[in-house]
Design an enzyme around this catalytic site. Sequence first.
Site, mmCIF file in Angstrom:
data_model
loop_
_atom_site.group_PDB
_atom_site.id
_atom_site.type_symbol
_atom_site.label_atom_id
_atom_site.label_comp_id
_atom_site.label_asym_id
_atom_site.label_seq_id
_atom_site.Cartn_x
_atom_site.Cartn_y
_atom_site.Cartn_z
ATOM 1 N N ASP A 58 -16.853 46.704 -59.999
ATOM 2 C CA ASP A 58 -17.183 45.357 -59.800
ATOM 3 C C ASP A 58 -16.472 44.619 -60.948
ATOM 4 O OD1 ASP A 58 -18.459 42.786 -59.433
ATOM 5 O OD2 ASP A 58 -19.908 43.608 -58.481
ATOM 6 N N ALA A 81 -9.182 39.872 -56.953
ATOM 7 C CA ALA A 81 -10.805 40.080 -56.565
ATOM 8 C C ALA A 81 -11.421 38.978 -56.353
ATOM 9 C CB ALA A 81 -11.330 41.196 -57.560
ATOM 10 N N THR A 133 -6.039 29.794 -54.750
ATOM 11 C CA THR A 133 -5.767 29.098 -53.270
ATOM 12 C C THR A 133 -5.405 27.746 -53.375
ATOM 13 O OG1 THR A 133 -6.585 28.832 -51.140
ATOM 14 C CG2 THR A 133 -8.257 28.796 -53.173
ATOM 15 N N ASP A 134 -4.764 27.187 -52.377
ATOM 16 C CA ASP A 134 -4.466 25.696 -52.271
ATOM 17 C C ASP A 134 -5.510 24.937 -51.669
ATOM 18 O OD1 ASP A 134 -4.460 26.757 -49.674
ATOM 19 O OD2 ASP A 134 -2.580 25.721 -49.077
ATOM 20 N N GLU A 135 -6.460 25.682 -51.373
ATOM 21 C CA GLU A 135 -7.759 25.041 -50.763
ATOM 22 C C GLU A 135 -8.455 24.195 -51.885
ATOM 23 O OE1 GLU A 135 -9.925 27.258 -47.745
ATOM 24 O OE2 GLU A 135 -8.113 28.471 -47.459
ATOM 25 N N TYR A 159 -16.227 28.590 -50.319
ATOM 26 C CA TYR A 159 -15.169 29.461 -50.774
ATOM 27 C C TYR A 159 -14.363 28.607 -51.851
ATOM 28 C CZ TYR A 159 -10.361 31.227 -50.741
ATOM 29 O OH TYR A 159 -9.258 32.007 -51.263
ATOM 30 N N SER A 160 -13.791 27.686 -51.275
ATOM 31 C CA SER A 160 -12.749 26.782 -52.206
ATOM 32 C C SER A 160 -13.656 26.017 -53.556
ATOM 33 C CB SER A 160 -12.077 25.576 -51.229
ATOM 34 O OG SER A 160 -12.829 24.597 -50.796
ATOM 35 N N LYS A 163 -13.372 29.031 -56.077
ATOM 36 C CA LYS A 163 -12.340 29.018 -56.296
ATOM 37 C C LYS A 163 -11.951 28.291 -57.397
ATOM 38 C CE LYS A 163 -9.659 31.986 -55.659
ATOM 39 N NZ LYS A 163 -9.532 33.588 -56.089
ATOM 40 N N TYR A 216 -10.393 27.023 -33.304
ATOM 41 C CA TYR A 216 -11.362 26.204 -33.495
ATOM 42 C C TYR A 216 -10.802 24.592 -33.327
ATOM 43 C CZ TYR A 216 -12.906 29.852 -36.529
ATOM 44 O OH TYR A 216 -13.406 31.221 -36.987
ATOM 45 N N ASP A 290 -15.333 23.673 -33.503
ATOM 46 C CA ASP A 290 -14.865 23.838 -34.547
ATOM 47 C C ASP A 290 -15.746 24.578 -35.925
ATOM 48 O OD1 ASP A 290 -12.750 23.029 -36.045
ATOM 49 O OD2 ASP A 290 -12.827 20.956 -36.098
ATOM 50 N N PRO A 292 -17.483 23.820 -39.401
ATOM 51 C CA PRO A 292 -17.922 22.731 -40.175
ATOM 52 C C PRO A 292 -16.989 22.454 -41.134
ATOM 53 C CG PRO A 292 -19.582 24.693 -39.746
ATOM 54 C CD PRO A 292 -18.487 25.012 -39.574
ATOM 55 N N HIS A 294 -14.085 21.557 -41.697
ATOM 56 C CA HIS A 294 -12.689 22.148 -41.279
ATOM 57 C C HIS A 294 -11.647 21.339 -41.782
ATOM 58 C CE1 HIS A 294 -10.100 24.670 -38.413
ATOM 59 N NE2 HIS A 294 -9.662 24.828 -39.448
HETATM 60 P P1 NAD Z 1 -9.385 40.264 -49.329
HETATM 61 O O1 NAD Z 1 -10.729 39.708 -48.889
HETATM 62 O O2 NAD Z 1 -8.476 40.651 -48.326
HETATM 63 O O3 NAD Z 1 -9.337 41.085 -50.463
HETATM 64 C C1 NAD Z 1 -10.165 41.063 -51.605
HETATM 65 C C2 NAD Z 1 -10.369 42.127 -52.387
HETATM 66 O O4 NAD Z 1 -11.229 42.117 -53.650
HETATM 67 C C3 NAD Z 1 -10.952 43.431 -51.580
HETATM 68 O O5 NAD Z 1 -10.225 44.689 -51.577
HETATM 69 C C4 NAD Z 1 -12.450 43.667 -52.203
HETATM 70 O O6 NAD Z 1 -13.095 44.874 -51.974
HETATM 71 C C5 NAD Z 1 -12.286 43.016 -53.406
HETATM 72 N N1 NAD Z 1 -13.460 42.652 -54.205
HETATM 73 C C6 NAD Z 1 -14.429 41.630 -53.561
HETATM 74 N N2 NAD Z 1 -15.562 41.550 -54.519
HETATM 75 C C7 NAD Z 1 -14.876 42.204 -55.674
HETATM 76 C C8 NAD Z 1 -15.647 42.273 -56.781
HETATM 77 N N3 NAD Z 1 -16.802 41.742 -57.390
HETATM 78 N N4 NAD Z 1 -15.309 43.225 -58.026
HETATM 79 C C9 NAD Z 1 -14.086 43.980 -57.467
HETATM 80 N N5 NAD Z 1 -13.443 43.723 -56.166
HETATM 81 C C10 NAD Z 1 -13.723 43.002 -55.532
HETATM 82 O O7 NAD Z 1 -8.421 38.717 -50.132
HETATM 83 P P2 NAD Z 1 -7.198 38.429 -50.024
HETATM 84 O O8 NAD Z 1 -6.746 37.649 -48.760
HETATM 85 O O9 NAD Z 1 -6.244 39.893 -50.548
HETATM 86 O O10 NAD Z 1 -6.933 37.396 -51.212
HETATM 87 C C11 NAD Z 1 -6.747 38.032 -52.645
HETATM 88 C C12 NAD Z 1 -7.032 36.742 -53.599
HETATM 89 O O11 NAD Z 1 -5.726 35.586 -53.169
HETATM 90 C C13 NAD Z 1 -8.222 35.943 -53.537
HETATM 91 O O12 NAD Z 1 -8.553 35.567 -54.889
HETATM 92 C C14 NAD Z 1 -7.718 34.918 -52.800
HETATM 93 O O13 NAD Z 1 -8.591 33.707 -53.110
HETATM 94 C C15 NAD Z 1 -6.488 34.459 -53.053
HETATM 95 N N6 NAD Z 1 -5.846 33.823 -51.904
HETATM 96 C C16 NAD Z 1 -5.738 34.492 -50.641
HETATM 97 C C17 NAD Z 1 -5.110 33.499 -49.560
HETATM 98 C C18 NAD Z 1 -4.899 34.334 -48.243
HETATM 99 O O14 NAD Z 1 -4.312 33.694 -47.465
HETATM 100 N N7 NAD Z 1 -5.334 35.574 -47.986
HETATM 101 C C19 NAD Z 1 -4.552 32.503 -49.750
HETATM 102 C C20 NAD Z 1 -4.677 31.901 -50.985
HETATM 103 C C21 NAD Z 1 -5.325 32.517 -51.917
HETATM 104 P P1 TYD Z 2 -8.148 31.235 -41.754
HETATM 105 O O1 TYD Z 2 -7.310 32.672 -41.220
HETATM 106 O O2 TYD Z 2 -9.558 31.535 -41.717
HETATM 107 O O3 TYD Z 2 -7.759 30.819 -43.104
HETATM 108 P P2 TYD Z 2 -8.155 29.323 -43.974
HETATM 109 O O4 TYD Z 2 -9.465 29.012 -43.369
HETATM 110 O O5 TYD Z 2 -8.308 30.096 -45.424
HETATM 111 O O6 TYD Z 2 -7.000 28.435 -43.839
HETATM 112 O O7 TYD Z 2 -7.853 30.196 -40.716
HETATM 113 C C1 TYD Z 2 -6.433 29.600 -40.595
HETATM 114 C C2 TYD Z 2 -6.721 28.459 -39.660
HETATM 115 O O8 TYD Z 2 -7.039 28.947 -38.285
HETATM 116 C C3 TYD Z 2 -7.979 27.382 -40.002
HETATM 117 O O9 TYD Z 2 -7.540 26.181 -39.527
HETATM 118 C C4 TYD Z 2 -9.039 27.976 -39.083
HETATM 119 C C5 TYD Z 2 -8.297 28.390 -37.958
HETATM 120 N N1 TYD Z 2 -8.849 29.469 -36.932
HETATM 121 C C6 TYD Z 2 -9.056 29.445 -35.632
HETATM 122 O O10 TYD Z 2 -8.822 28.079 -35.097
HETATM 123 N N2 TYD Z 2 -9.553 30.457 -35.015
HETATM 124 C C7 TYD Z 2 -10.177 31.571 -35.635
HETATM 125 O O11 TYD Z 2 -10.762 32.524 -35.021
HETATM 126 C C8 TYD Z 2 -9.932 31.843 -37.030
HETATM 127 C C9 TYD Z 2 -10.505 32.809 -37.824
HETATM 128 C C10 TYD Z 2 -9.337 30.464 -37.796
#
Ligand code: NAD
Ligand code: TYD
Length: 352
Positions: A58, A81, A133-135, A159-160, A163, A216, A290, A292, A294
């Site tokens: 962790d 992580a 993230t951009d969120e 989440y956002s 972050k 959604y 949708d 919540p 969103h």
């Molecule tokens: P993911 O959920 O696929 O992977 C997260 C990883 O972190 C997993 O392997 C999990 O086991 C590990 N993890 C979680 N909690 C932990 C802890 N306490 N200690 C050690 N490991 C831990 O996420 P992802 O999509 O690969 O995203 C990676 C990073 O990029 C994140 O910080 C996320 O906020 C950021 N990000 C992701 C996206 C996207 O579209 N996926 C977009 C913008 C930013």
């Molecule tokens: P998601 O992949 O969860 O990424 P994020 O919420 O971080 O942008 O969702 C991408 C977009 O797709 C978001 O507007 C929510 C929508 N969405 C659906 O419409 N249906 C789904 O089942 C999921 C998972 C997401």
Amino acid sequence: MILVTGGAGFIGGNFVLDWLKRPVSEAIVNLDKLTYAGNLATLSSLRDDARHVFVHGDIGDKALVSKLLNEYQPRAIVNFAAESHVDRSIHGPTEFIQTNIMGTFNLLECAREYWGALSADGQKQFRFHHVSTDEVYGSLSATDPAFSETNSYEPNSPYSASKAASDHLVRAWFHTYGLPVVTTNCSNNYGPYHFPEKLIPLVILNALNGKPLPIYGDGQQVRDWLYVGDHCSAIREVLAKGVLGETYNIGGWNEKPNIEVVKTICQILDELKPRTDGKSYAEQITFVKDRPGHDRRYAIDAGKIERELGWRPAETFDTGIRKTVQWYLDNPAWVEGVVSGSYRDWLQKQYS
Ligand code: NAD
Ligand code: TYD
């Protein structure tokens, strides 16, 4: 040697694989808690590769993180992580606060102690790269300009918000303690090894399994899609050349409404693996309640990273989404391993 956290997840896993594919790559210590989103099958090709050391643990564990830093003496930490799924954060935000905020805080403190004890040369080389993230910037209207690095933080989901808090901590550790940090804020990633709770892999797999494709609300929410391999190359660029204390937005220049993304996936599947009844996968599209709060639109202005570091994405959405669909068709064993896990329980909770 570099320390990667969350390297068994979607983006971290791709980053580790891409890093070690390059001929002169440094070794990686990969610290991951293996939550539901961590998957060692993603890293199976590295099983006998001495350049990859996997550590199950962790980022919030101070003793463990300090031990790894002292033992491996990494010249950088890349922090992926996190708890990363918005819908999960709405159902239960606790883990998001714990990992994304407290975990990042712990990493920063361990890094500060370690960095403080390095030689002058070691201190100069060291980087703490925080992946965000951009969120954190909130939601845009249809006519707003895309997010730039100077946009104010207006996070809307648990989440956002978590972050955003972690980004603030990273910034403060630079300004207060001089820790050499860089932060990147990227848009929605897609590509291989993506856990099928997120839109794109969920739609691909549901389509192939004859299940509904849940959209959604009205499906007009816009995301700016970034191919994961492009994100990895951008991180390598920022790690090598980014200015300390700066943030860089990383995007794909690919704004698309969700409904268009889903229809494109259906068209590609219609071509590559047509339904046996001859109908289009688009028939499986189903509009559902949708999310919540969103966010309506995310869009990244990735001009700064292009101007200052010369990085631009290599993939368009058309090339990236085709590669992604093909990858899911070519890797049924990885998919099966994921689908047979806790993913099922989650699907039931979310869509029942
Ligand atoms: P993911 O959920 O696929 O992977 C997260 C990883 O972190 C997993 O392997 C999990 O086991 C590990 N993890 C979680 N909690 C932990 C802890 N306490 N200690 C050690 N490991 C831990 O996420 P992802 O999509 O690969 O995203 C990676 C990073 O990029 C994140 O910080 C996320 O906020 C950021 N990000 C992701 C996206 C996207 O579209 N996926 C977009 C913008 C930013
Ligand atoms: P998601 O992949 O969860 O990424 P994020 O919420 O971080 O942008 O969702 C991408 C977009 O797709 C978001 O507007 C929510 C929508 N969405 C659906 O419409 N249906 C789904 O089942 C999921 C998972 C997401």
